[in-house]
Scaffold this motif. Structure first.
Motif, short mmCIF file in Angstrom:
data_model
loop_
_atom_site.label_atom_id
_atom_site.label_comp_id
_atom_site.label_asym_id
_atom_site.label_seq_id
_atom_site.Cartn_x
_atom_site.Cartn_y
_atom_site.Cartn_z
N THR A 1 0.83 -1.21 0.00
CA THR A 1 0.00 0.00 0.00
C THR A 1 0.86 1.26 0.00
O THR A 1 0.41 2.32 -0.41
CB THR A 1 -0.95 0.07 1.22
N THR B 1 0.83 4.68 4.34
CA THR B 1 -0.58 4.72 3.98
C THR B 1 -1.41 5.42 5.06
O THR B 1 -2.23 6.28 4.75
CB THR B 1 -1.09 3.29 3.73
N TRP C 1 -10.41 2.94 3.18
CA TRP C 1 -9.06 2.38 3.26
C TRP C 1 -8.92 1.67 4.59
O TRP C 1 -9.54 2.06 5.59
CB TRP C 1 -8.01 3.46 3.06
#
Ligand code: FES
Lengths: 147, 321
Positions: A46, A85, A108
């Protein structure tokens, strides 16, 4: 995507190779029920997901975007890609909100390779959530002919 | 080059503040050299040519047109098309024409909300009859028209074909001069190039010393007295330097003002705001999501901060209507 004129959300999911992609793979192999609306783009980590990926997905017609990878702190296979992330995505959320894109269109989070049912459930719930929000159709926002 | 061998030069301003015109005047005595090598055939700010004069020129009559300003109204767009037709080389001059710039921040709103704010709600508005601009008005003498105010600000390149892009708010005069010299000598780069700027970022030109960045708190510029030797970003002041093309000579950081990003994205960056956002996120010193959220939540106005000069040129172009 449209099915007999009915709105079918188009969802783009960026998944890291080592955790959530593995979960998605397992979910598929195990024939867990998932809607066909989610298009997966596999990335190695990610941490590779530049915020511009999210903006580009929406700009090019996505109705919703998912980002998912390895649980922090320790699961990321590159040590701290998932740290990148969780430092980026809260800002991306703020940005999308100012652009007028509802929070419900962007998810997310973290799903490990052992959490295939969690992935299948996310695809079902998120697709329904985006379906309720309706089409985003960003390109129309910037039509070349001005009214 | 026809006739007297002089270049035929046009300058125009669309939706802009006039700063680009000042930047041209900042060439000072070099303007006399411009006058020696070029005939100015259109420059509303400084000369008395009318639109109808331009319309009467044959197509491709002007060798070069420096077009500053964004496309805010139908008049701006009309002139963009007209000047494209009448010019061999059309240059998007300055940040507004190149990427929308400050006028482009109006893309957070639309025509209706802007008119409401400006003509009805603003503290200084005295408008009992609630008049807002109309494109046409009937009078006893006949109908008069004014240009239409668009919902969305666009860049010059979004409405017509542009040969070169000269960034800056405003472009710095040595850079303008370098471009004029290149034009006069015919020494131009490939079509579509950004000219009058560098290939690296503002950080490359900045004298402040960089260390490893770890930010627990971001400051707005007025909340802190910056140490003028250290990188401003290291001190928690959001500086657009890492996401901005160099060429200005890092003028702002020279006086401890953070870069705002007016030279646009560096080469190969698609979306300047996303690039700056990534740079900001990368310095956040947080080991949990909650902490990261707390630190970045203090950044006001993300679009205004990350896309101060480039909202219309960005991937999403505007806020949702
Ligand atoms: S490898 Fe999965 S988040 Fe880094």
């Amino acid at each position: 995507m449209s099915n007999n004129g009915k709105f079918e959300p188009r969802i783009v999911a960026f998944l890291c190779n080592w955790c959530t992609y593995t979960a998605a793979d397992t979910a598929g192999v195990s024939r867990m029920k998932q809607p066909p609306n989610v298009d997966i783009i596999r990335v190695m980590c990610t941490g590779r997901i530049d915020p511009v990926f999210v903006l580009k997905a929406f700009a090019e017609g996505a109705d919703g975007v998912i980002i998912s990878g390895c649980h922090p702190p320790g699961d990321c296979h590159y040590t701290n890609g998932n740290y990148k992330t969780f430092r980026r995505m809260p800002l991306v959320e703020m940005l999308l909100q100012q652009y007028g894109i509802e929070p419900g269109r962007f998810h997310w989070g973290w799903i490990s390779g052992a959490e295939a049912p969690k992935w299948a459930e996310l695809t079902r719930e998120f697709t329904e959530q985006v379906r309720k929000l309706g089409p985003l159709n960003w390109k129309k926002q910037f039509a070349s002919k001005e009214d | 080059m026809p006739g007297n061998g002089k270049l035929k030069l046009g300058l125009y301003w669309a939706a802009s503040c006039g700063g680009c015109e000042i930047a041209v005047v900042e060439l000072r005595e070099k303007l006399l050299i411009v006058d020696q090598v070029a005939d100015i055939v259109f420059w509303p700010c400084a000369t008395d040519f009318k639109y109808k004069d331009v319309e009467a020129y044959p197509d491709g009559y002007m060798d070069v047109c420096l077009f500053n300003g964004a496309i805010r109204t139908s008049e701006n767009e009309h002139l963009a098309h007209l000047l494209r037709k009448k010019s061999k080389v059309l240059v998007a001059f300055g940040s507004c024409a190149y990427e929308g710039c400050i006028p482009g921040l109006a893309n957070l709103f639309d025509r209706e909300s802007i008119f409401r704010r400006v003509y009805l709600e603003s503290e200084s508005a005295d408008n009992p009859n609630k008049v807002v601009p109309q494109t046409a008005y009937h009078m006893p003498e006949g109908e008069i028209e004014i240009p239409k105010f668009y919902n969305t600000v666009k860049t010059l390149g979004q409405v017509t074909d542009v040969d070169y892009f000269l960034p800056g708010c405003p472009p710095q005069d040595p850079q303008i001069w370098a471009v004029i010299e290149a034009i006069v000598s015919g020494n131009l780069p490939p079509k579509g190039s950004v000219v009058g700027a560098n290939e690296k970022t503002v950080c490359d030109e900045c004298k402040h010393v960089r260390e490893e960045k770890k930010i627990k708190k971001f400051y707005r510029y007025h909340e802190i007295i910056a140490d003028s030797t250290r990188c401003l970003f290291d001190q928690g002041i959001i500086c657009a330097g890492p996401a901005t093309r160099g060429g200005c000579g890092a003028l702002c950081t020279k006086v401890d003002i953070p870069c705002r990003g007016c030279y646009g994205p560096p080469p190969n960056v698609v979306d300047q705001g996303a690039s700056l956002l990534a740079a900001v996120a990368s310095v956040v010193d947080a080991d949990t999501e909650e902490e990261a959220r707390r630190i970045v939540s203090e950044i006001p106005d993300p679009i205004g901060t990350f896309y101060r000069f480039s909202l219309p040129a960005s991937l999403l172009h505007r806020a949702r209507r």
